[in-house]
Write a protein that holds these residues in place. Structure first.
Motif, PDB file in Angstrom:
ATOM      1  N   THR A 295       0.803  -1.215   0.000  1.00 33.99           N
ATOM      2  CA  THR A 295       0.000   0.000   0.000  1.00 33.99           C
ATOM      3  C   THR A 295       0.838   1.269   0.000  1.00 33.99           C
ATOM      4  N   LEU A 296       1.939   1.275   0.720  1.00 33.59           N
ATOM      5  CA  LEU A 296       2.706   2.496   0.902  1.00 33.59           C
ATOM      6  C   LEU A 296       3.664   2.773  -0.245  1.00 33.59           C
ATOM      7  N   CYS A 297       3.782   1.839  -1.172  1.00 38.19           N
ATOM      8  CA  CYS A 297       4.722   2.006  -2.278  1.00 38.19           C
ATOM      9  C   CYS A 297       4.067   2.794  -3.415  1.00 38.19           C
ATOM     10  N   ILE A 298       4.899   3.402  -4.245  1.00 40.85           N
ATOM     11  CA  ILE A 298       4.424   4.089  -5.445  1.00 40.85           C
ATOM     12  C   ILE A 298       3.617   3.131  -6.310  1.00 40.85           C
ATOM     13  N   PHE A 299       2.499   3.621  -6.836  1.00 42.31           N
ATOM     14  CA  PHE A 299       1.711   2.868  -7.811  1.00 42.31           C
ATOM     15  C   PHE A 299       1.498   3.792  -9.018  1.00 42.31           C
ATOM     16  N   PRO A 300       2.374   3.706 -10.014  1.00 43.44           N
ATOM     17  CA  PRO A 300       2.437   4.729 -11.074  1.00 43.44           C
ATOM     18  C   PRO A 300       1.421   4.501 -12.202  1.00 43.44           C
ATOM     19  N   ASN A 301       0.130   4.608 -11.880  1.00 41.05           N
ATOM     20  CA  ASN A 301      -0.919   4.362 -12.873  1.00 41.05           C
ATOM     21  C   ASN A 301      -1.572   5.643 -13.388  1.00 41.05           C
ATOM     22  N   PHE A 302      -0.941   6.783 -13.154  1.00 36.95           N
ATOM     23  CA  PHE A 302      -1.567   8.058 -13.512  1.00 36.95           C
ATOM     24  C   PHE A 302      -1.730   8.234 -15.010  1.00 36.95           C
ATOM     25  N   GLY A 303      -0.934   7.525 -15.783  1.00 37.43           N
ATOM     26  CA  GLY A 303      -1.017   7.667 -17.228  1.00 37.43           C
ATOM     27  C   GLY A 303      -2.184   6.935 -17.864  1.00 37.43           C
ATOM     28  N   VAL A 304      -2.897   6.096 -17.108  1.00 36.98           N
ATOM     29  CA  VAL A 304      -3.984   5.302 -17.705  1.00 36.98           C
ATOM     30  C   VAL A 304      -5.363   5.676 -17.165  1.00 36.98           C
ATOM     31  N   LEU A 305      -5.439   6.450 -16.108  1.00 35.83           N
ATOM     32  CA  LEU A 305      -6.723   6.676 -15.442  1.00 35.83           C
ATOM     33  C   LEU A 305      -7.762   7.268 -16.379  1.00 35.83           C
ATOM     34  N   GLN A 306      -7.387   8.323 -17.108  1.00 36.04           N
ATOM     35  CA  GLN A 306      -8.386   8.971 -17.950  1.00 36.04           C
ATOM     36  C   GLN A 306      -8.826   8.074 -19.091  1.00 36.04           C
ATOM     37  N   ARG A 307      -7.886   7.480 -19.800  1.00 30.99           N
ATOM     38  CA  ARG A 307      -8.264   6.654 -20.945  1.00 30.99           C
ATOM     39  C   ARG A 307      -9.125   5.468 -20.520  1.00 30.99           C
ATOM     40  N   ASN A 308      -8.820   4.870 -19.377  1.00 29.12           N
ATOM     41  CA  ASN A 308      -9.613   3.725 -18.941  1.00 29.12           C
ATOM     42  C   ASN A 308     -11.050   4.112 -18.618  1.00 29.12           C
ATOM     43  N   VAL A 309     -11.262   5.263 -17.985  1.00 29.49           N
ATOM     44  CA  VAL A 309     -12.637   5.711 -17.725  1.00 29.49           C
ATOM     45  C   VAL A 309     -13.351   5.983 -19.044  1.00 29.49           C
ATOM     46  N   GLN A 310     -12.641   6.561 -20.004  1.00 28.32           N
ATOM     47  CA  GLN A 310     -13.235   6.779 -21.324  1.00 28.32           C
ATOM     48  C   GLN A 310     -13.638   5.460 -21.972  1.00 28.32           C
ATOM     49  N   ILE A 311     -12.793   4.442 -21.851  1.00 26.06           N
ATOM     50  CA  ILE A 311     -13.096   3.133 -22.423  1.00 26.06           C
ATOM     51  C   ILE A 311     -14.369   2.568 -21.813  1.00 26.06           C
ATOM     52  N   PHE A 312     -14.525   2.684 -20.506  1.00 21.28           N
ATOM     53  CA  PHE A 312     -15.738   2.171 -19.867  1.00 21.28           C
ATOM     54  C   PHE A 312     -16.968   2.893 -20.415  1.00 21.28           C
ATOM     55  N   TYR A 313     -16.888   4.203 -20.514  1.00 20.84           N
ATOM     56  CA  TYR A 313     -18.032   4.962 -21.026  1.00 20.84           C
ATOM     57  C   TYR A 313     -18.331   4.603 -22.481  1.00 20.84           C
ATOM     58  N   GLU A 314     -17.283   4.505 -23.293  1.00 21.22           N
ATOM     59  CA  GLU A 314     -17.469   4.225 -24.718  1.00 21.22           C
ATOM     60  C   GLU A 314     -17.994   2.821 -24.972  1.00 21.22           C
ATOM     61  N   ASN A 315     -17.878   1.957 -23.973  1.00 21.64           N
ATOM     62  CA  ASN A 315     -18.428   0.611 -24.091  1.00 21.64           C
ATOM     63  C   ASN A 315     -19.720   0.450 -23.279  1.00 21.64           C
ATOM     64  N   ASN A 316     -20.398   1.585 -23.076  1.00 20.13           N
ATOM     65  CA  ASN A 316     -21.767   1.611 -22.541  1.00 20.13           C
ATOM     66  C   ASN A 316     -21.895   1.195 -21.089  1.00 20.13           C
ATOM     67  N   ALA A 317     -20.812   1.309 -20.313  1.00 19.64           N
ATOM     68  CA  ALA A 317     -20.947   1.094 -18.871  1.00 19.64           C
ATOM     69  C   ALA A 317     -21.800   2.213 -18.281  1.00 19.64           C
ATOM     70  N   LYS A 318     -22.684   1.863 -17.368  1.00 16.30           N
ATOM     71  CA  LYS A 318     -23.569   2.845 -16.743  1.00 16.30           C
ATOM     72  C   LYS A 318     -23.195   3.129 -15.294  1.00 16.30           C
TER      73      LYS A 318
END
Length: 547
Positions: free
Chosen positions: A309-332
């Motif tokens: 938990t306390l270690c770096i988790f460098p996922n900042f580069g994917v957060l926006q695109r992944n949310v867009q993918i969910f929306y574009e695939n009709n997730a509600k």
């Protein structure tokens, strides 16, 4: 103000300025509230970055454009995340979170999208409990290798269907709100892989090419029986998770059944649609297949390292695109699971993720870079620009074409190809950030977040923790890190709550930080610990004498 929102989703709003008037109109219980917060943010400079970091400018006058014409419809009907700030109702309202699992809204704040009863892993834990039924009726439970196990239900057993239906109806009698837009009942597998292999269950699953065959068939039937009692605003949530993640080839979810697709096996350093990431290709195929048969997909996504938990988790580069993918695939609906076990483990950038994800669930196509910069400057002050540089560096080193980022990632494999120059540059950025702090609160925020970088260096024996130097240097840095973690109460290392920081000196003087949770109880450690401290002090005397 009220407008014509007859066909609009709850939470929709318009903001217009005309004839020297500002008019904010909203739909449902949340629309006007959303519009007011949007106006405060866009035109008044107010921001709710964390529950305790609220920016409210003080100005003698307020000037807004005379031609405002904004119309907003929510991208998702259900939005949820779970770290500390998102449990605060004001933060959640300001940033558009609608779920009711981790917060309560008053009537004036509008209704949440509520789960009635538990919101996950309900089979055997809430419905058809083994402590009630297993001893006399083991046939209600999963058959594994010829033996009944209490860990999952037999979903083709008719008596199980009757029991679960009755238990759902009992829940609805006490908790159902007929005025709510929707209320959700979770009918979800327990968190293990012990699904039933009896002949009846096997036949349904083989016909559908997936264990989701029995799951969807079962949930469809419970939904049908409950709806006969007139609960028209109740919908039923089930998982596409681990062994049920693949869509069935025959059975189709009812209109009132939510399929909550879980991304737990994915890589979180590459975007889900990155063609170079084979780990995500299967998930994308499952997402598309569920979208073809289900009209109400929710997503359970993961944004945090549950192993360290306390270690770096460098996922900042994917957060926006992944949310867009969910929306574009009709997730509600979208649940971004972060550090839900917040006590004793508040470090790294969990709160920044909470803010960014809340904003992305409001609008997946917003200016992500501007939102991140706004948060960094609002929370860390003038030092935020240096932390932004640090985030850019670790994001660049998060993955390679062949190396990925899982939610159970070891600290040794969190960043790749970090040179000594990269490490030194990151050290300089943190020092600049601390020097730039204007308040004690900003400095404390910076120091807390820096723990994640120091944790990574200790685990990888880099920088001041390198073993290629006099031992007292890295030992003393370990002592400082250990003490700082205790001071800031960042002492829980991972999910589960059993691996708390140890006070054993041998651990934090001689081993890397991710090994500091071991508890030595044998009698001889009481002798070895003072010996270790004696050696440490002697090395300190030698080091200080020559320096």
């Amino acid at each position: 103000a009220e407008g014509d929102f007859t066909d609009s989703a709850d939470g929709s709003y318009t903001i217009t300025s005309t004839d020297n008037r500002i008019v904010i109109c909203g739909a449902g219980t949340k629309g006007t509230i959303n519009g007011v917060y949007a106006f405060l943010e866009k035109y008044c400079g107010c921001h709710w970055y964390e529950a305790q970091v609220i920016i409210v400018p003080e100005n003698a006058t307020l000037t807004v454009p005379a031609d405002i014409d904004i119309e907003y419809t929510p991208f998702f009907e259900y939005t949820e995340t779970d770290t500390a700030s998102s449990r605060d109702s004001e933060f959640s309202l300001a940033n558009g979170l609608t779920g009711g699992v981790y917060r309560e809204f008053t009537a004036e704040q509008g209704a949440a999208v509520e789960y009635l009863g538990p919101f996950c892993h309900t089979f055997t834990t809430f419905y058809c409990k083994p402590e009630i039924y297993f001893e006399e009726h083991p046939e209600y439970f999963a058959l594994r290798n010829g033996i009944r196990t209490p860990n999952q239900l037999c979903l083709t057993n008719e008596k199980v269907k009757e029991i679960v239906t009755a238990e759902v109806l009992a829940l609805l009698e006490t908790e159902h709100n007929p005025e709510a837009d929707i209320q959700i009942v979770s009918l979800t597998q327990h968190d293990n892989r012990d699904y039933c292999k009896c002949e009846n269950c096997k036949a349904v699953d083989e016909e559908n090419g997936s264990q989701s065959g029995t799951m969807i068939t079962f949930v469809n039937e419970i939904a049908r029986r409950v709806k006969e009692h007139g609960y028209d605003n109740v919908v039923f949530d089930t998982f596409a998770y681990q062994y049920t993640r693949k869509a069935p080839s025959k059975v189709v979810p009812r209109e009132d059944v939510i399929v909550r697709l879980c991304s737990i096996e994915c890589c979180f350093g590459h975007t889900l649609d990155d063609p170079k990431c084979e780990l995500n290709a299967e998930f994308m195929n499952d997402l598309r297949e569920w979208g073809e048969i289900c009209n109400r997909i929710y997503i359970w996504d993961y944004v945090h390292n549950y192993a360290q938990t306390l270690c770096i988790f460098p996922n900042f580069g994917v957060l926006q695109r992944n949310v867009q993918i969910f929306y574009e695939n009709n997730a509600k609906g979208l649940y971004e699971e972060g550090n839900y076990y917040i006590d004793n483990s508040d470090a790294e950038f969990a709160e920044m993720r909470t803010y960014l994800l809340s904003k992305l669930m409001q609008n997946p196509y917003l200016d992500y870079e501007a939102e991140m910069d706004g948060y960094l400057n609002g929370v860390y002050g003038p030092g935020g620009c240096y932390i932004r540089e640090f985030i850019d560096i670790i994001t660049e080193h998060a993955v390679t074409d062949s190396k990925h980022l899982s939610i159970y990632q070891s600290a040794e494999n969190t960043l790749h190809n970090m040179t000594d120059e990269d490490v030194e540059k990151c050290n300089e950025l943190w020092e600049k950030a601390k020097s730039a702090a204007e308040t004690d609160e900003q400095l404390q925020q910076i120091r807390r977040s820096e723990l994640s970088w120091r944790y990574w260096k200790s685990s990888n024996k880099r920088g001041e923790f390198s073993r290629m130097q006099f031992p007292y240097i890295w030992m003393s840095e370990g002592e400082k890190l250990h003490n700082d973690m205790k001071e800031m109460n960042a002492v829980l290392f991972s999910e589960g709550g059993t691996n708390l920081l140890s006070d054993c000196e041998l651990l934090y003087l001689y081993r890397v930080v991710n090994k500091w949770t071991v508890i030595y109880e044998e009698w001889f450690w009481d002798i070895l610990n003072p010996v270790a401290m004696g050696i440490y002090r002697m090395l300190g005397l030698i080091y200080n004498y020559f320096n």
